[in-house]
Design a protein around this motif. Structure first.
Motif, PDB file in Angstrom:
ATOM      1  N   GLN A 174     -27.594  67.967  22.852  1.00 17.58           N
ATOM      2  CA  GLN A 174     -28.098  69.338  22.684  1.00 17.58           C
ATOM      3  C   GLN A 174     -27.969  69.872  21.266  1.00 17.58           C
ATOM      4  OE1 GLN A 174     -29.789  69.940  25.123  1.00 17.58           O
ATOM      5  NE2 GLN A 174     -28.807  68.750  26.722  1.00 17.58           N
ATOM      6  N   CYS A 176     -27.871  68.555  16.888  1.00 17.92           N
ATOM      7  CA  CYS A 176     -27.786  67.548  15.832  1.00 17.92           C
ATOM      8  C   CYS A 176     -27.655  68.298  14.508  1.00 17.92           C
ATOM      9  CB  CYS A 176     -29.071  66.713  15.867  1.00 17.92           C
ATOM     10  SG  CYS A 176     -29.081  65.355  14.709  1.00 17.92           S
ATOM     11  N   GLU A 228     -37.706  76.884  10.343  1.00 23.01           N
ATOM     12  CA  GLU A 228     -36.638  76.230  11.108  1.00 23.01           C
ATOM     13  C   GLU A 228     -35.875  77.200  12.017  1.00 23.01           C
ATOM     14  OE1 GLU A 228     -36.156  73.117  11.454  1.00 23.01           O
ATOM     15  OE2 GLU A 228     -36.982  72.135   9.675  1.00 23.01           O
TER      16      GLU A 228
HETATM   17  N1  NLE Z   1     -29.822  71.669  14.878  1.00 20.09           N
HETATM   18  C1  NLE Z   1     -31.154  71.207  15.154  1.00 20.09           C
HETATM   19  C2  NLE Z   1     -31.157  70.419  16.464  1.00 20.09           C
HETATM   20  O1  NLE Z   1     -30.108  70.162  17.010  1.00 20.09           O
HETATM   21  O2  NLE Z   1     -32.219  70.065  16.947  1.00 20.09           O
HETATM   22  C3  NLE Z   1     -31.711  70.378  14.032  1.00 20.09           C
HETATM   23  C4  NLE Z   1     -31.850  71.172  12.761  1.00 20.09           C
HETATM   24  C5  NLE Z   1     -32.588  70.447  11.661  1.00 20.09           C
HETATM   25  C6  NLE Z   1     -32.790  71.326  10.474  1.00 20.09           C
END
Ligand code: NLE
Ligand code: FE2
Length: 326
Positions: A174, A176, A228
């Motif tokens: 969940q 990354c 983002e």
């Molecule tokens: N934190 C995001 C995820 O877990 O999908 C990815 C961010 C990439 C900038």
């Protein structure tokens, strides 16, 4: 590649900066920033997992050997990787109606109807790219990790999105701390199928070509907070995610739309100067009235950039041309 332009103290160009003039020049725009990788960052869920690190290196090698005009490689994902996808997909699907913007919901539904996004296995980037290209002209090209802001933004000018191939660590489906193929597919692909989002992304890209380092910094901050991690205001006054980094991360998606963090209006003058978090939740989220509104604000802001040329995209030749501004 040879860099580039130099600026004197008054930010006047003394020497031109190299930038890609044709989509094929993007072969020279794939420089990776390694600091968030599992080999470098002890907070990465895959840190110390040799098997995972080797698998990523294998997929990154495939991505890095890609050249303009090649078909997108078809990756044989492992059962464990498909399982990570299944878990992420199922959880995010629950939040879709309540936490994501209308554009996202419409486009991902269409992609599911067309069979290019499926719940049980990692979709093919080749099929996704062909699908998105039919809708907005955006296409994918594989890349071997998080790219330098200059390279990444440059590709957007050509309606090319550089996408990673590797999959987040199976212990953390969940979230990354860096881009991975799940983030690219569930977060970005449906948004690039939206014509306004495609236009906004390309315009940020065009502004970045030949820009000074400080302008690149501001543009990548804007990219970060809108493409983002941006939110938009729906007709009923609720906040919904437009940003791909939110849409692909279950915990942060809920957090961003809740009352817990602070929310500020998306205003490029202000937003471009903020600092952002790479691996934690954002300290603040910016809310646009709509994607169209974000684009109009960006255009207004861009007028203040010190540039002697404007860059214009020629979609027939896939070239960028410069037009004198003064
Ligand atoms: N934190 C995001 C995820 O877990 O999908 C990815 C961010 C990439 C900038
Ligand atoms: Fe991303």
């Amino acid at each position: 590649r040879i860099a580039l332009r130099k600026w004197d103290a008054a930010e006047k160009i003394v020497e031109e900066i190299w930038f890609p003039k044709h989509a094929s020049d993007l072969d020279n725009c794939a420089h990776v920033v390694v600091k968030y990788e599992p080999t470098e960052d002890p907070k990465h869920p895959g840190y110390g997992d040799e098997k995972y690190i080797a698998r990523r290196a294998e997929l990154n090698r495939i991505a890095n050997s890609y050249k303009y005009g090649n078909p997108i490689p078809i990756v044989e994902y492992t059962e464990e990787e498909h399982d990570t996808w299944r878990q992420a997909y199922a959880m995010l699907k629950q939040l879709r109606p309540t936490h994501t913007c209308r554009e996202y919901q419409v486009n991902i539904q269409r992609m599911e109807d067309a069979g290019v996004i499926t719940p049980n296995e990692i979709p093919s980037l080749r099929d996704l790219s062909a699908y998105i290209q039919k809708r907005t002209g955006f296409e994918l090209r594989p890349c071997g990790g998080l790219l330098s802001a200059r390279d990444f933004l440059a590709s957007l000018a050509f309606r090319v999105f550089q996408a990673t191939l590797y999959v987040r660590h199976h212990s953390a489906p969940q979230h990354c701390p860096e881009p991975d193929v799940i983030h690219e597919i569930l977060g970005h692909c449906p948004m690039f199928a939206d014509p306004e989002m495609a236009q906004l992304s390309q315009e940020i890209g065009l502004l970045s070509l030949g820009a000074s380092d400080s302008e690149i910094e501001r543009l990548s901050t804007l990219y970060w907070f809108i493409i983002e991690f941006g939110l938009s205001k729906e007709a009923d006054g609720t906040f919904k995610a437009i940003g791909a980094g939110l849409i692909s991360a279950y915990g942060e998606l809920q957090h961003a739309c809740s009352d817990a963090p602070s929310h500020e209006p998306f205003d490029p003058e202000v937003t471009a100067l903020r600092t952002y978090e790479d691996s934690e939740y954002q300290p603040v989220y910016f809310v646009a009235e709509s994607i169209q509104d974000a684009m109009e604000r960006l255009r207004k802001y861009a007028k203040s950039f010190k540039r002697s040329v404007v860059t214009v995209y020629n979609p027939y030749a896939r070239t960028v041309e410069q037009v004198n501004r003064w």
